[in-house]
Write an enzyme that holds these catalytic residues in place. Structure first.
Site, PDB file in Angstrom:
ATOM      1  N   THR A  17       0.845  -1.197   0.000  1.00  0.00           N
ATOM      2  CA  THR A  17       0.000   0.000   0.000  1.00  0.00           C
ATOM      3  C   THR A  17       0.875   1.239   0.000  1.00  0.00           C
ATOM      4  O   THR A  17       1.899   1.272   0.700  1.00  0.00           O
ATOM      5  CB  THR A  17      -0.943   0.093   1.223  1.00  0.00           C
TER       6      THR A  17
ATOM      7  N   ASP B 230      -0.140   3.801   1.319  1.00  0.00           N
ATOM      8  CA  ASP B 230      -0.517   4.500   2.565  1.00  0.00           C
ATOM      9  C   ASP B 230       0.355   4.099   3.754  1.00  0.00           C
ATOM     10  O   ASP B 230       0.335   4.770   4.777  1.00  0.00           O
ATOM     11  CB  ASP B 230      -1.978   4.198   2.920  1.00  0.00           C
TER      12      ASP B 230
ATOM     13  N   MET C  52      -2.276  11.464  -1.149  1.00  0.00           N
ATOM     14  CA  MET C  52      -3.188  10.355  -0.829  1.00  0.00           C
ATOM     15  C   MET C  52      -3.068   9.907   0.631  1.00  0.00           C
ATOM     16  O   MET C  52      -2.021  10.074   1.259  1.00  0.00           O
ATOM     17  CB  MET C  52      -2.963   9.175  -1.761  1.00  0.00           C
TER      18      MET C  52
END
Ligand code: F6P
Length: 376
Positions: free
Chosen positions: A136, A138, A180
């Site tokens: 990911t 993130d 993001m």
């Protein structure tokens, strides 16, 4: 080294991220060339397991993909237990388990983020042999030091923050760069620190817009008539954070299905409204500081293109460790990064958890020391 020939499956699920192909290659080359297994790729996430859409992974398919972005298998956000089939939502868990048995596939390797870890645990509990790898941009998968995709996205977002400096400086503007991360602020905090953003706003630290405006005014007073604000998609004002928290508490308290549905609708409406947050923030800062402001939304640029060296290394390390675990028959685990090592962590310890930025994390403290405004 030759071992009993096993046939294994592999898929990529959730949003794509740089390093997926490097991981497919790592698992595939070790499984095929080193351990003599057969490996089959399933297309478009868990859906490929239902529709039997495959890509046979042989030496030539696995060759030349280390440096490529995206995923050669395709991906989707389909959930096995809630899949739309011919317009109807169905639980396909049993179908997947039976298919794998029928096809003689001993284990499925799932490359994905937080949602994929949850889906993998459900399949494991239903009797499917599963191993996952954390990916990911993130960086919020629990129980692993790192997830592949993050390092590349961090480089991309940092370069964007760098580039915004000269244009913000030339025009004496505030530039608000949206990065993001709906729930976790690692990417924004990392890119903000590395790129020297003047303000960094992350979901874990609700902000006060007047505090941000004052920090920008102080910069102007000291001769810096421009500012870069790095804001995570999910960052929110203190007021909005309270509204979300109260809606989430209501969801926990809701007893009947109708009550739950109503609160879920309320949360969905709040999320839709939040989508315009960065634009509203920039407008608000312009009003409060009288500096012209502009917005740059980095979006999916952060997920595209060639993976960095760090992500290629991580994906290869975790992928090859995964092949070792398959040989050992150690299923129901995620292959986590621990320093320079890789170790299996039971999916129960990963699924449904999120690695957020802790309030006193060293990145947060460093940002404060260089007098970056965190909005609080
Ligand atoms: O979870 C990874 C991520 O890139 C988030 O940072 C972002 O909010 C989301 O996926 C975007 O998802 P999609 O590709 O479905 O627009």
């Amino acid at each position: 080294m030759a071992t009993k020939a096993k046939c294994i499956g592999i898929l990529t699920a959730g949003g794509d991220s740089p390093g997926l192909n490097a991981a497919i290659r790592g698992v595939g080359k070790a499984a095929l060339g080193f351990y003599g297994m057969r490996i089959v790729g399933f297309r478009d996430g868990f859906r490929g397991l239902i529709e039997n859409r495959r890509l046979e992974l042989d030496r030539s398919t696995l060759s030349g993909i280390l440096t490529t972005g995206g995923t050669i298998l395709g991906t989707s956000r389909d959930k096995p237990h809630r899949m739309v089939i011919n317009g109807r939502t169905r639980d396909m868990t049993g179908v997947i388990r039976d298919n794998l048995k029928k096809w003689g596939i001993e284990c499925v390797v799932c490359l994905g983020g937080g949602g994929t870890q949850k889906n993998a645990l459900r399949l494991h509990q239903a009797g499917v042999n599963i191993i996952t790898l954390p990916k990911t941009i993130d960086n919020d998968v629990a129980m692993t030091d790192a997830s592949f995709g993050f390092a590349t996205a961090l480089d991309i977002a940092t370069e964007a923050v760098d580039r915004l400096h000269s244009t913000a400086h030339s025009h004496h503007r505030i530039i608000v760069a949206e990065i993001m991360g709906h729930r976790a602020g690692w990417l924004t905090l990392g890119a903000g620190l590395a790129g020297g953003a003047d303000v960094i706003l992350i979901p874990e630290i609700p902000y006060d817009v007047e505090t941000i405006a004052e920090a920008i005014r102080q910069r102007s007073k000291h001769g810096s008539n421009f500012s870069i604000v790095a804001v995570a998609e999910g960052a929110m004002s203190r007021h909005d954070a309270r509204v979300f928290a109260s809606a989430e508490r209501n969801l926990e308290r809701a007893k009947t299905l109708n009550e739950k549905l109503e609160v879920k609708r309320e949360i969905a409406a709040l999320e839709v409204r939040h989508q315009g947050n960065t634009l509203r923030l920039a407008r608000h800062l312009e009003e409060l500081t009288h500096l012209e402001s502009r917005v740059t939304i980095l979006g999916h640029v952060q997920r595209g293109g060639t993976p960095s060296a760090a992500d290629r290394m991580l994906a290869t390390r975790l992928g090859t460790a995964c092949a070792d675990l398959i040989v050992a028959g150690k299923y129901g685990v995620m292959v986590a990064a621990r320093g320079d090592d890789a170790e299996p962590v039971p999916l129960e310890k990963v699924a449904g958890k999120r690695k957020s930025v802790p309030p006193g994390h060293s990145w947060v403290e460093s940002a404060r020391r260089v007098q970056t405004c965190l909005g609080d």
